[in-house]
Scaffold this active site. Structure first.
Site, PDB file in Angstrom:
ATOM      1  N   PRO A   9       0.789  -1.230   0.000  1.00 20.91           N
ATOM      2  CA  PRO A   9       0.000   0.000   0.000  1.00 20.91           C
ATOM      3  C   PRO A   9       0.827   1.288   0.000  1.00 20.91           C
ATOM      4  CG  PRO A   9      -0.173  -1.138   2.113  1.00 20.91           C
ATOM      5  CD  PRO A   9       0.504  -2.075   1.159  1.00 20.91           C
ATOM      6  N   ASN A  10       0.333   2.230  -0.776  1.00 17.43           N
ATOM      7  CA  ASN A  10       0.863   3.599  -0.886  1.00 17.43           C
ATOM      8  C   ASN A  10       2.172   3.703  -1.667  1.00 17.43           C
ATOM      9  OD1 ASN A  10      -1.259   4.868   0.681  1.00 17.43           O
ATOM     10  ND2 ASN A  10      -0.377   3.814   2.436  1.00 17.43           N
ATOM     11  N   ARG A  17       5.530  10.916  -2.065  1.00 16.98           N
ATOM     12  CA  ARG A  17       5.157  10.640  -0.678  1.00 16.98           C
ATOM     13  C   ARG A  17       6.396  10.724   0.218  1.00 16.98           C
ATOM     14  NH1 ARG A  17       4.605   4.503   1.463  1.00 16.98           N
ATOM     15  NH2 ARG A  17       3.921   4.964   3.571  1.00 16.98           N
ATOM     16  N   TYR A  22      11.397   8.423   1.832  1.00 19.22           N
ATOM     17  CA  TYR A  22      11.376   7.389   0.792  1.00 19.22           C
ATOM     18  C   TYR A  22      12.110   7.799  -0.491  1.00 19.22           C
ATOM     19  CZ  TYR A  22       7.906   5.419   3.925  1.00 19.22           C
ATOM     20  OH  TYR A  22       7.277   4.902   5.030  1.00 19.22           O
ATOM     21  N   ASN A  73       7.766  -5.736  -1.015  1.00 19.98           N
ATOM     22  CA  ASN A  73       7.753  -4.673  -0.016  1.00 19.98           C
ATOM     23  C   ASN A  73       6.310  -4.609   0.491  1.00 19.98           C
ATOM     24  OD1 ASN A  73       7.730  -2.426   1.576  1.00 19.98           O
ATOM     25  ND2 ASN A  73       8.813  -1.107   0.119  1.00 19.98           N
ATOM     26  N   ALA A  76       3.026  -0.963   4.809  1.00 23.00           N
ATOM     27  CA  ALA A  76       2.436  -0.935   6.159  1.00 23.00           C
ATOM     28  C   ALA A  76       1.972  -2.313   6.621  1.00 23.00           C
ATOM     29  CB  ALA A  76       1.283   0.057   6.194  1.00 23.00           C
ATOM     30  N   GLU A  97      12.112  -9.898   1.539  1.00 21.50           N
ATOM     31  CA  GLU A  97      11.374  -8.691   1.945  1.00 21.50           C
ATOM     32  C   GLU A  97      12.289  -7.481   1.824  1.00 21.50           C
ATOM     33  OE1 GLU A  97       9.336  -8.940   5.791  1.00 21.50           O
ATOM     34  OE2 GLU A  97       9.995  -6.897   6.194  1.00 21.50           O
ATOM     35  N   HIS A  99      12.626  -3.027   2.178  1.00 25.92           N
ATOM     36  CA  HIS A  99      12.092  -1.730   2.607  1.00 25.92           C
ATOM     37  C   HIS A  99      13.027  -0.631   2.157  1.00 25.92           C
ATOM     38  CE1 HIS A  99       9.049  -3.634   5.025  1.00 25.92           C
ATOM     39  NE2 HIS A  99       9.973  -4.454   5.448  1.00 25.92           N
ATOM     40  N   ARG A 106      13.108   3.637  12.893  1.00 21.06           N
ATOM     41  CA  ARG A 106      11.924   4.492  12.832  1.00 21.06           C
ATOM     42  C   ARG A 106      11.015   4.268  14.046  1.00 21.06           C
ATOM     43  NH1 ARG A 106       9.279   4.447   7.085  1.00 21.06           N
ATOM     44  NH2 ARG A 106       8.315   6.297   8.012  1.00 21.06           N
TER      45      ARG A 106
HETATM   46  C1  DQA Z   1       8.165   0.772   4.006  1.00 20.22           C
HETATM   47  C2  DQA Z   1       8.203   0.951   5.533  1.00 20.22           C
HETATM   48  C3  DQA Z   1       6.816   0.796   6.119  1.00 20.22           C
HETATM   49  O1  DQA Z   1       6.857   0.977   7.541  1.00 20.22           O
HETATM   50  C4  DQA Z   1       5.864   1.813   5.542  1.00 20.22           C
HETATM   51  O2  DQA Z   1       4.551   1.616   6.027  1.00 20.22           O
HETATM   52  C5  DQA Z   1       5.888   1.862   4.055  1.00 20.22           C
HETATM   53  C6  DQA Z   1       7.157   1.702   3.350  1.00 20.22           C
HETATM   54  C7  DQA Z   1       9.539   1.049   3.352  1.00 20.22           C
HETATM   55  O3  DQA Z   1       9.719   0.633   2.215  1.00 20.22           O
HETATM   56  O4  DQA Z   1      10.395   1.698   3.961  1.00 20.22           O
HETATM   57  O5  DQA Z   1       4.867   2.103   3.413  1.00 20.22           O
HETATM   58  O6  DQA Z   1       7.823  -0.571   3.720  1.00 20.22           O
END
Ligand code: DQA
Length: 144
Positions: A9-10, A17, A22, A73, A76, A97, A99, A106
């Site tokens: 998501p997002n 964003r 990011y 990835n 959230a 996985e 990020h 964080r």
């Molecule tokens: C994320 C880290 C997550 O905590 C966050 O909700 C994201 C992006 C990252 O790529 O750093 O949406 O997965």
């Protein structure tokens, strides 16, 4: 080898964003870089971005027999989704996985991944390069 890349998501908003967290590279650019790395390694990727937990679960569920590996990835959902963890575990496809941010540096709610224990490994904190390192690590793992 065919690799399934899943963006949670997002992540469609990458580039606009929270660029201070990011970065300014957008998702299309990351996907192009991944396609190039895959091609250099006689492999290919299919890319799936979704903001919906069930859709990600369905996509992983359909991946058995189709893909040699998964690069994900979970965004959230990393921190909340037992359903995605169970889907990865059930698929029995080596999964890495990634990020963009270092989730361990964080907020405390981001410092735990429900998905990582069912993955081959996790890469966190290298911005867009986390995806590149993750794909290379996954391909290396699959060819070992
Ligand atoms: C994320 C880290 C997550 O905590 C966050 O909700 C994201 C992006 C990252 O790529 O750093 O949406 O997965």
């Amino acid at each position: 080898m065919k690799i399934l890349v899943i963006h949670g998501p997002n992540l469609q908003l990458l580039g606009v964003r929270n660029p201070e967290v990011y970065g300014s590279v957008d998702l299309d650019t990351i996907n192009q870089q991944l396609r190039a790395i895959a091609a250099e390694n006689q492999s290919s990727i299919d890319v799936h971005q979704s903001n919906h937990e069930g859709e990600i679960v369905d996509t992983i569920g359909r991946s058995r027999g189709e893909y040699s590996g998964i690069l994900i990835n979970p965004a959230a959902y990393t921190h909340t989704s037992v359903a995605i963890r169970d889907a990865v575990e059930a698929a029995q496809i080596p999964t890495v996985e990634v990020h963009l941010s270092n989730i361990y540096a964080r907020e405390s709610f981001r410092q735990h991944s429900l998905i990582a224990p069912v993955c081959v490994g996790q890469i966190s904190g290298f911005g867009p390069q986390s995806y590149e390192y993750g794909l290379k690590a996954l391909l290396g793992h699959l060819s070992a």
